[in-house]
Design a protein around this motif. Structure first.
Motif, mmCIF file in Angstrom:
data_model
loop_
_atom_site.group_PDB
_atom_site.id
_atom_site.type_symbol
_atom_site.label_atom_id
_atom_site.label_comp_id
_atom_site.label_asym_id
_atom_site.label_seq_id
_atom_site.Cartn_x
_atom_site.Cartn_y
_atom_site.Cartn_z
ATOM 1 N N ARG A 44 0.840 -1.190 0.000
ATOM 2 C CA ARG A 44 0.000 0.000 0.000
ATOM 3 C C ARG A 44 0.885 1.254 0.000
ATOM 4 O O ARG A 44 1.898 1.325 0.708
ATOM 5 C CB ARG A 44 -0.888 0.017 1.237
ATOM 6 C CG ARG A 44 -1.953 -1.075 1.269
ATOM 7 C CD ARG A 44 -3.080 -0.793 0.308
ATOM 8 N NE ARG A 44 -4.239 -1.667 0.526
ATOM 9 C CZ ARG A 44 -5.400 -1.522 -0.127
ATOM 10 N NH1 ARG A 44 -5.539 -0.565 -1.029
ATOM 11 N NH2 ARG A 44 -6.409 -2.336 0.140
ATOM 12 N N ILE A 45 0.486 2.258 -0.773
ATOM 13 C CA ILE A 45 1.249 3.506 -0.838
ATOM 14 C C ILE A 45 1.416 4.114 0.551
ATOM 15 O O ILE A 45 2.490 4.623 0.899
ATOM 16 C CB ILE A 45 0.528 4.508 -1.765
ATOM 17 C CG1 ILE A 45 0.488 3.972 -3.196
ATOM 18 C CG2 ILE A 45 1.206 5.869 -1.724
ATOM 19 C CD1 ILE A 45 -0.586 4.614 -4.061
ATOM 20 N N ALA A 46 0.370 4.045 1.364
ATOM 21 C CA ALA A 46 0.378 4.702 2.672
ATOM 22 C C ALA A 46 1.157 3.933 3.736
ATOM 23 O O ALA A 46 1.336 4.447 4.846
ATOM 24 C CB ALA A 46 -1.053 4.931 3.147
ATOM 25 N N CYS A 47 1.608 2.718 3.424
ATOM 26 C CA CYS A 47 2.383 1.980 4.433
ATOM 27 C C CYS A 47 3.772 2.600 4.563
ATOM 28 O O CYS A 47 4.278 3.243 3.638
ATOM 29 C CB CYS A 47 2.458 0.492 4.079
ATOM 30 S SG CYS A 47 3.719 0.059 2.858
ATOM 31 N N PRO B 147 -3.482 1.995 4.811
ATOM 32 C CA PRO B 147 -2.061 1.698 4.997
ATOM 33 C C PRO B 147 -1.733 0.229 5.228
ATOM 34 O O PRO B 147 -0.560 -0.131 5.317
ATOM 35 C CB PRO B 147 -1.709 2.514 6.246
ATOM 36 C CG PRO B 147 -2.972 2.478 7.053
ATOM 37 C CD PRO B 147 -4.113 2.454 6.064
ATOM 38 N N ALA B 148 -2.747 -0.634 5.393
ATOM 39 C CA ALA B 148 -2.538 -2.075 5.611
ATOM 40 C C ALA B 148 -1.681 -2.357 6.839
ATOM 41 O O ALA B 148 -0.771 -3.179 6.809
ATOM 42 C CB ALA B 148 -1.924 -2.734 4.373
ATOM 43 N N GLU C 99 -9.561 1.737 6.952
ATOM 44 C CA GLU C 99 -9.837 3.035 6.320
ATOM 45 C C GLU C 99 -10.886 2.885 5.227
ATOM 46 O O GLU C 99 -11.744 3.751 5.045
ATOM 47 C CB GLU C 99 -8.538 3.645 5.772
ATOM 48 C CG GLU C 99 -7.461 3.842 6.819
ATOM 49 C CD GLU C 99 -7.977 4.552 8.067
ATOM 50 O OE1 GLU C 99 -8.656 5.602 7.928
ATOM 51 O OE2 GLU C 99 -7.722 4.072 9.188
ATOM 52 N N HIS C 100 -10.840 1.777 4.514
ATOM 53 C CA HIS C 100 -11.873 1.489 3.511
ATOM 54 C C HIS C 100 -13.238 1.329 4.177
ATOM 55 O O HIS C 100 -14.254 1.790 3.634
ATOM 56 C CB HIS C 100 -11.488 0.213 2.753
ATOM 57 C CG HIS C 100 -12.572 -0.359 1.905
ATOM 58 N ND1 HIS C 100 -12.997 0.232 0.736
ATOM 59 C CD2 HIS C 100 -13.337 -1.477 2.072
ATOM 60 C CE1 HIS C 100 -13.968 -0.499 0.210
ATOM 61 N NE2 HIS C 100 -14.192 -1.532 0.994
ATOM 62 N N GLN C 101 -13.272 0.706 5.343
ATOM 63 C CA GLN C 101 -14.551 0.512 6.046
ATOM 64 C C GLN C 101 -15.215 1.837 6.399
ATOM 65 O O GLN C 101 -16.445 1.916 6.504
ATOM 66 C CB GLN C 101 -14.328 -0.318 7.316
ATOM 67 C CG GLN C 101 -14.051 -1.790 7.026
ATOM 68 C CD GLN C 101 -13.722 -2.570 8.291
ATOM 69 O OE1 GLN C 101 -13.134 -2.034 9.239
ATOM 70 N NE2 GLN C 101 -14.087 -3.845 8.307
ATOM 71 N N PHE D 51 6.500 1.927 1.893
ATOM 72 C CA PHE D 51 6.370 2.524 0.554
ATOM 73 C C PHE D 51 6.568 4.030 0.695
ATOM 74 O O PHE D 51 7.685 4.530 0.573
ATOM 75 C CB PHE D 51 5.020 2.163 -0.050
ATOM 76 C CG PHE D 51 4.860 2.504 -1.521
ATOM 77 C CD1 PHE D 51 5.518 3.579 -2.105
ATOM 78 C CD2 PHE D 51 4.038 1.743 -2.336
ATOM 79 C CE1 PHE D 51 5.367 3.895 -3.453
ATOM 80 C CE2 PHE D 51 3.871 2.048 -3.684
ATOM 81 C CZ PHE D 51 4.533 3.129 -4.233
ATOM 82 N N ALA D 52 5.509 4.777 0.956
ATOM 83 C CA ALA D 52 5.618 6.230 1.053
ATOM 84 C C ALA D 52 5.259 6.757 2.432
ATOM 85 O O ALA D 52 5.727 7.817 2.834
ATOM 86 C CB ALA D 52 4.729 6.896 0.004
ATOM 87 N N GLY D 53 4.393 6.032 3.169
ATOM 88 C CA GLY D 53 3.981 6.478 4.493
ATOM 89 C C GLY D 53 2.938 7.560 4.483
ATOM 90 O O GLY D 53 2.445 7.960 5.540
ATOM 91 N N ASN D 54 2.594 8.048 3.298
ATOM 92 C CA ASN D 54 1.630 9.136 3.159
ATOM 93 C C ASN D 54 0.964 8.990 1.797
ATOM 94 O O ASN D 54 1.638 9.067 0.767
ATOM 95 C CB ASN D 54 2.345 10.486 3.256
ATOM 96 C CG ASN D 54 1.408 11.674 3.121
ATOM 97 O OD1 ASN D 54 0.265 11.546 2.688
ATOM 98 N ND2 ASN D 54 1.905 12.852 3.472
ATOM 99 N N PRO D 55 -0.359 8.790 1.743
ATOM 100 C CA PRO D 55 -1.009 8.550 0.448
ATOM 101 C C PRO D 55 -0.935 9.731 -0.500
ATOM 102 O O PRO D 55 -1.028 9.557 -1.716
ATOM 103 C CB PRO D 55 -2.454 8.232 0.830
ATOM 104 C CG PRO D 55 -2.667 8.886 2.158
ATOM 105 C CD PRO D 55 -1.341 8.758 2.851
ATOM 106 N N TRP D 56 -0.750 10.951 0.027
ATOM 107 C CA TRP D 56 -0.668 12.131 -0.841
ATOM 108 C C TRP D 56 0.616 12.157 -1.658
ATOM 109 O O TRP D 56 0.686 12.834 -2.696
ATOM 110 C CB TRP D 56 -0.784 13.399 -0.005
ATOM 111 C CG TRP D 56 -2.186 13.694 0.428
ATOM 112 C CD1 TRP D 56 -2.737 13.501 1.658
ATOM 113 C CD2 TRP D 56 -3.241 14.221 -0.396
ATOM 114 N NE1 TRP D 56 -4.062 13.868 1.666
ATOM 115 C CE2 TRP D 56 -4.402 14.325 0.426
ATOM 116 C CE3 TRP D 56 -3.319 14.617 -1.723
ATOM 117 C CZ2 TRP D 56 -5.616 14.802 -0.061
ATOM 118 C CZ3 TRP D 56 -4.533 15.098 -2.210
ATOM 119 C CH2 TRP D 56 -5.648 15.184 -1.379
#
Length: 600
Positions: free
Chosen positions: A399-402, A438-439, A462-464, A405-410
């Protein structure tokens, strides 16, 4: 510093020496009538699950499970509203699981050869059946999937599903196959390690041995079948080409490799005349689901299956269903052309090309450069770029937010803009990506690795918040998540509605701007255009703001018949940019990790 200068010089030289080839590619792309697929990937097991316990190795009762019926009209309308054209329902076919459905006449699986309490969707148990986990009425599970197909179509979306052609679960056996269909292995001569008439590969005279140290379901999971043994004699080769009765715990030990007529023990000698019985059996499966209204197939690990099979089966199915789409999961760049032109795939994964380059830039890795993006379309996928499916998340990737990876989806904004708009090939978004999932957490068989587990029962927190007890209205999302989802909405609807982005030609503007004040190799700039529509794409991978006057070269302006004063409108924000003379460029300001889609 010298290495960096040399790297840029080589990149510029590459771009210059292929100038004529680039324009040949652009001309061919202008003639393309390709319809841009915008794909939403979701796992029904996870998508509609509203339970929040999230216990490591939790059961279906403890952690819950999503149902096909959860994907209701409200959900599909919201997916459609985001700009998507297709939904990939991942993991709907019946696969091996530790959950016992024997009361419904479904044979229980041995947990010693199942990965995770829910089991891997890529260890298929019956190709003609639907995962009972996903059904409200288990006996009507196929009917519930048929209803979902119809519901998806009624909401203006098309349906993609998996084909896992290389391997099946060790407990494979179809109890609902159509009359006249022969099951995998039903007619095999098990005394032979290889026979072109067999569906599996055997290790004669040897009993299969479960890898030592495997503790299925964790310490709490109890089952009379959980004893470290599985009765398979002779043993069969594993899905990852291990021809041994004793695969390791790191192998695909829960699967059996299918035999398309390739003798791996004899230098991979092919036996395709006559074709292996398996060819027709896999065709029968694809025909079965196509007849139920499925619009396309994402085919797993296509490079582990002979290309001759694909070149045979895909045209055969398209003769029956001309609009059918085939997407191949492929990673060997040297074979891309073969799988497109010989294997007849419509699209292939662009993981080792654009995905890897974008990930390095997003993570701000030291040697990353946007010239790597140039290398993707100008070398790796040259001539077939419109056949490449682009993504920043899927079920295999982090996941991008993990944090890994990036730690921040933006931070995905510039990369996602390029992923969606670089060419006419498909773009795919993984459910939860649009709200920054972020999984986090150790699900069970899947560890805390930044991926949403495909093996375990789990809620996707977060999806929920967007699911909101199946209202699918995002009422529980934070303001920042609403804004993030708004970015994805604006980007994907721009792609969906833009003639230039769906079917237009491509013109890279890196060389035209490399001497402009403010330019650096964390910026990537290009134009997408048709005769009637023009988009200027500008992205900034820098962790700081940038100002730049973007130049459009004379040959492009002549081609577009553009001169004088122009106003540009950013399709992502609505912001306006003006220039008194387009030949002198357009001045833009880009915040850190951002991008613009300038319509003019």
């Amino acid at each position: 510093m010298k290495l960096k200068t040399l790297y840029l010089a080589v990149a510029v030289l590459l771009a210059n020496t292929t100038y004529a080839q680039k324009h040949h590619t652009k001309k061919r792309m202008e003639q393309t009538t390709n319809h841009k697929l915008i794909i939403y990937q979701l796992l029904p097991r996870l998508f509609g699950n509203t339970q929040t316990l999230n216990k490591t190795n939790g059961s279906i009762e403890e952690n819950g499970v999503g149902k096909l019926n959860d994907i209701n009209d409200k959900a599909l309308q919201q997916i459609k509203k985001m700009g998507f054209t297709h939904v990939w329902y991942t993991g709907v076919i019946e696969h091996a699981t530790m959950t016992d459905y024997s009361q419904y006449g479904i044979k229980a699986d041995d947990p010693d050869i199942v990965k995770g309490r829910a089991g891997s969707p890529y260890a298929i148990k019956d190709y003609y059946d639907i995962d009972p986990d996903l059904a409200v009425d288990v006996k009507n599970r196929v009917g519930e999937y048929e209803a979902l197909i119809k519901r998806t179509h009624a909401n203006g979306l098309k349906v993609l599903m998996d084909l896992v052609p290389n391997h099946v679960a060790r407990t494979y056996g179809s109890d609902v196959k159509p009359a006249g269909v022969r099951d995998f292995g039903e007619d095999d001569d098990k005394s032979k390690g290889f026979s072109p008439k067999n569906d599996f590969y055997y290790i004669p005279g040897q009993q299969f041995v479960v890898p030592q140290g495997y503790n299925p379901g964790g310490d709490e999971f109890k089952s009379p079948l959980k004893d470290g043994h599985f009765d398979e004699n002779p043993a069969k080769a594993t899905g990852n080409d291990v021809f041994s009765a004793t695969p390791s715990i790191n192998d695909w030990f829960e699967t059996m490799k299918l035999n398309y007529g390739v003798d791996y023990m004899d230098h991979r000698r092919n036996h395709f005349d006559p074709i292996a019985p398996l060819w027709n059996k896999v065709y029968d499966i694809l025909h079965y689901w196509s007849e139920k209204g499925v619009d396309g197939f994402r085919c797993d690990m296509v490079e582990m299956v002979p290309i001759e099979f694909w070149g045979w089966v895909i045209p055969k199915l398209k003769a029956e269903h001309p609009g059918l789409v085939f997407i191949g999961e492929a990673y060997d760049k040297g074979k891309y052309n073969d799988y497109i032109f010989k294997g007849k795939f419509d699209y292939l994964y662009d993981k080792v090309g654009l995905y890897d380059a974008i990930k390095r830039l997003t993570r701000d890795e030291h040697h990353s450069s946007t010239w790597e993006i140039n290398a993707v379309w100008n070398h790796d996928s040259k001539g077939i770029d419109e056949h490449m499916l682009r993504f920043m998340e899927n079920h295999d990737e982090q996941r991008i937010a993990c944090n890994d990876f990036a730690g921040n989806p933006w931070l995905a904004v510039p990369g996602m803009i390029i992923t969606a708009t670089l060419n006419t090939g498909p773009v795919m978004v993984y459910f939860g990506q649009e709200v920054g999932e972020p999984a986090h957490g150790t699900e069970g068989f899947s560890g805390n690795d930044g991926r949403t587990s495909i093996f375990d029962y789990w809620g996707v927190p977060e999806h929920q918040k967007w699911v909101n007890n199946h209202e699918y209205d995002g009422a529980n999302l934070s303001a920042d998540q609403q804004k993030l989802r708004g970015f994805y909405h604006n980007l994907l609807t721009a792609v969906h509605n833009s003639e230039a982005l769906k079917s237009g030609a491509f013109y890279e503007l890196m060389m035209a701007n490399e001497r402009q004040p403010g330019f650096d190799t964390r910026l990537y700039i290009y134009a997408r255009y048709t005769h009637n529509h023009r988009i200027l794409v500008i992205t900034n991978f820098n962790r700081s703001d940038r100002k730049l006057t973007v130049k459009l070269p004379e040959d492009l302006l002549t081609k577009l018949n553009q001169s004088g004063h122009k106003q540009f409108t950013d399709l992502l924000s609505g912001a306006k940019f003006n220039t008194d003379d387009i030949s002198k460029g357009v001045e833009v300001s880009l915040p850190a990790m951002s991008g613009l889609l300038l319509e003019f």
